[in-house]
Design an enzyme around this catalytic site. Structure first.
Site, mmCIF file in Angstrom:
data_model
loop_
_atom_site.group_PDB
_atom_site.id
_atom_site.type_symbol
_atom_site.label_atom_id
_atom_site.label_comp_id
_atom_site.label_asym_id
_atom_site.label_seq_id
_atom_site.Cartn_x
_atom_site.Cartn_y
_atom_site.Cartn_z
ATOM 1 N N ARG A 76 0.864 -1.182 0.000
ATOM 2 C CA ARG A 76 0.000 0.000 0.000
ATOM 3 C C ARG A 76 0.903 1.235 0.000
ATOM 4 N NH1 ARG A 76 -2.482 2.949 4.909
ATOM 5 N NH2 ARG A 76 -3.579 4.574 3.781
ATOM 6 N N HIS A 122 -2.780 10.887 1.013
ATOM 7 C CA HIS A 122 -2.171 10.667 2.328
ATOM 8 C C HIS A 122 -1.533 11.994 2.746
ATOM 9 C CE1 HIS A 122 -0.643 7.233 5.067
ATOM 10 N NE2 HIS A 122 -0.343 8.365 5.676
ATOM 11 N N GLU A 169 -7.101 8.401 6.731
ATOM 12 C CA GLU A 169 -7.361 9.012 8.035
ATOM 13 C C GLU A 169 -7.885 10.459 7.977
ATOM 14 O OE1 GLU A 169 -3.881 8.607 10.464
ATOM 15 O OE2 GLU A 169 -3.992 6.439 10.484
ATOM 16 N N ASN A 298 -6.889 1.818 10.121
ATOM 17 C CA ASN A 298 -5.548 2.011 10.682
ATOM 18 C C ASN A 298 -5.686 2.000 12.192
ATOM 19 O OD1 ASN A 298 -4.663 2.421 8.104
ATOM 20 N ND2 ASN A 298 -4.101 4.572 8.375
ATOM 21 N N TYR A 300 -3.450 1.323 16.045
ATOM 22 C CA TYR A 300 -2.154 1.108 16.691
ATOM 23 C C TYR A 300 -2.274 0.719 18.156
ATOM 24 C CZ TYR A 300 0.081 3.098 12.567
ATOM 25 O OH TYR A 300 0.522 3.308 11.279
ATOM 26 N N GLU A 364 -3.126 -0.230 8.279
ATOM 27 C CA GLU A 364 -1.896 0.123 9.010
ATOM 28 C C GLU A 364 -1.975 -0.440 10.415
ATOM 29 O OE1 GLU A 364 -0.781 4.269 9.318
ATOM 30 O OE2 GLU A 364 -1.253 4.591 7.199
HETATM 31 C C1 BGC Z 1 -0.471 7.504 9.462
HETATM 32 C C2 BGC Z 1 0.976 7.283 9.082
HETATM 33 C C3 BGC Z 1 1.844 7.476 10.305
HETATM 34 C C4 BGC Z 1 1.476 6.427 11.320
HETATM 35 C C5 BGC Z 1 2.302 6.415 12.606
HETATM 36 C C6 BGC Z 1 -0.848 6.906 10.786
HETATM 37 O O1 BGC Z 1 -1.604 7.844 11.467
HETATM 38 O O2 BGC Z 1 -1.317 7.118 8.428
HETATM 39 O O3 BGC Z 1 1.293 8.144 8.041
HETATM 40 O O4 BGC Z 1 3.204 7.452 10.018
HETATM 41 O O5 BGC Z 1 0.131 6.587 11.690
HETATM 42 O O6 BGC Z 1 2.118 7.586 13.316
#
Ligand code: BGC
Length: 461
Positions: A76, A122, A169, A298, A300, A364
């Site tokens: 991607r 992006h 995002e 996305n 984390y 992501e």
């Molecule tokens: C974004 C990326 C960024 C990653 C880590 C996401 O919010 O799409 O571009 O590098 O998080 O912060």
């Protein structure tokens, strides 16, 4: 259930143009708002910018080799709008050099058996459009220019690219760019980010309409949007904190996902924001509703949510990683906003499937291990914390699919390479490959090897 991911499961890596390409003036490219922002003193933590980044505009062959050797099935990446149409607008010139360059690159992916998945936006809006009419703040102009840019990409790349993501995002674009001002273009306002978010949704929807009507019949691909969300877990069982977690998700995700997948804004957001939340016209909402073929996610981390605080942008909730008993939710990353908590990932996948009923692509997911900004390369490559993160998150993914029945179709680790981490500059490293930004030498980390082994073992053949 076999305990494995289905044989057509797609896994690979994600990157973004401004974070890796460098070469801001090569082959006719003009500045984007991120060039301007990163060159403004005080905006980037280490005073850096994306002028060189990973030099991927020249070293894309090395990137393809890294992908190939990793066993990745998909990549991607995003197109740089101000390369393809340097001034950005519908009456501006299309840059044949950029098109040719991107085609070489995409052809190389395809030849190596790697499926290209392209993000149209992006975050790197052509600076000219920002200067000309205010960029994302001006609905009449930006929607037409974005759709024209999208059409240009479909026309020139759609024979090779069958999977499209309109925006990456929109929460970050609007809230961080026009609310808190920590991202380009750096506006601080409590009204602008609602307008920008709305305009992003409308632009996305009309680009999807153009694709479905004009290109999909002959090209046969799919198109959707990528939204970002952490799992939001009530701090404790109190009714206020349970309600706060729901409100937190509505403000972070529902304000985008509900119009797209259900056709209306969440009631709580409308109620709290009132007139500052722009209404859709009847025509607009008809186009916005059902405008994504999949759920691009996305994600984390997980956040513990408490009622209170007067931060309207996040729905008047407070976030913490510290549990009521004083312990931490998970392993702390280099960045303050990220702790590892795999069960939250599984819960989020279940929540999205139950709420929106769309197949999910995790577009992501990744971890910035501590100390990688200062340690020597031979220590950085032993990235145990990142390996543990991926161990936990891939296991949660597997369980969500095989035990809970959530249709996750793909997983993209962020990121293939250490790169320009926006307002953190090069201080934060998310790559499974170490990049020495002085020499551009790439060295794979243990996490690269981990994912290279894990997926073949857990995907059916
Ligand atoms: C974004 C990326 C960024 C990653 C880590 C996401 O919010 O799409 O571009 O590098 O998080 O912060």
């Amino acid at each position: 259930m076999s305990g494995k991911l289905p044989s057509d499961f797609l896994w690979g890596y994600a990157t973004a143009s401004y974070q890796i390409e460098g070469s801001p003036t090569a082959d006719g490219r003009l500045p984007s708002i991120w060039d301007t922002f990163s060159h403004t003193p005080g905006k980037i933590k280490d005073g850096s910018n994306g002028d060189v980044a990973c030099d991927s505009w020249h070293r894309w062959g090395e990137d393809v080799a890294l992908l190939k050797f990793s066993g990745a099935k998909v990549y991607r990446f995003s197109f740089s709008w101000s390369r393809i149409i340097p001034e950005g607008g519908r009456d501006d010139l299309i840059n044949a050099d950029a098109i040719e360059h991107y085609r070489y690159f995409i052809e190389a992916l395809v030849k190596n058996g790697i499926k290209p998945i392209a993000t149209l936006y992006h975050w790197d809006l052509p600076q000219t459009l920002h200067d000309r009419y205010g960029g994302w703040l001006n609905k009449e102009e930006i929607v037409q220019d974005y759709v024209n840019y999208a059409r240009t990409c479909f026309r020139y790349f759609g024979d090779l690219v069958k999977d499209w993501i309109t925006h990456n995002e929109p929460w970050c674009v609007s809230v961080l760019g026009y609310g808190t001002g920590v991202f380009a273009p750096g506006h601080k306002s409590d009204t602008e980010h609602w307008i920008v978010a709305h305009n992003l949704l409308v632009a996305h929807a009309y680009a999807v309409k153009a694709y479905r009507e004009e290109f999909k019949p002959s090209q046969g691909g799919q198109i959707g949007i990528t939204l970002d969300c952490s799992w939001q877990m009530p701090y404790d069982n109190s009714p206020e904190n349970v309600a706060a977690a729901q409100r937190g998700i509505a403000f972070k995700l529902g304000r985008f996902a509900d119009p797209i997948y259900k056709g209306y804004y969440p009631a709580i957001v409308k109620e709290m924001i009132g007139d500052r939340l722009p209404d859709f016209t009847e025509e607009e909402i008809a186009v916005v509703k059902d405008s994504s073929d999949f759920f691009g996610l996305n994600t984390y981390t997980t956040q513990l949510v408490q009622d209170g605080g007067d931060n309207e942008i996040q729905g008047n909730v407070k976030y913490t990683f510290t549990r009521p008993d004083g312990t931490q939710l998970g392993k702390q990353a280099h960045v303050p906003w990220l702790q590892s908590y795999p069960p939250g990932f599984r819960s989020l996948l279940n929540y999205l499937w139950e709420t929106y009923k769309k197949p999910i692509y995790v577009t992501e997911n990744g971890f910035a291990a501590k100390g990688e900004n200062v340690l020597p390369v031979d220590q950085v490559v032993k990235d145990t914390d990142r390996v543990e993160y991926f161990q936990g998150y891939t296991d949660a993914l597997l369980r969500a699919v095989t035990e809970d029945g959530v249709p996750v179709k793909g997983y993209f680790a962020w990121s293939l390479l250490d790169n320009f981490e926006w307002a953190d500059g090069y201080d934060t490293r998310f790559g499974v490959t170490y990049v020495d930004f002085k020499t551009q030498r790439r060295t794979t980390k243990e996490s690269y090897q981990f994912l290279r082994n894990w997926f073949p073992e857990h995907v059916e053949t």
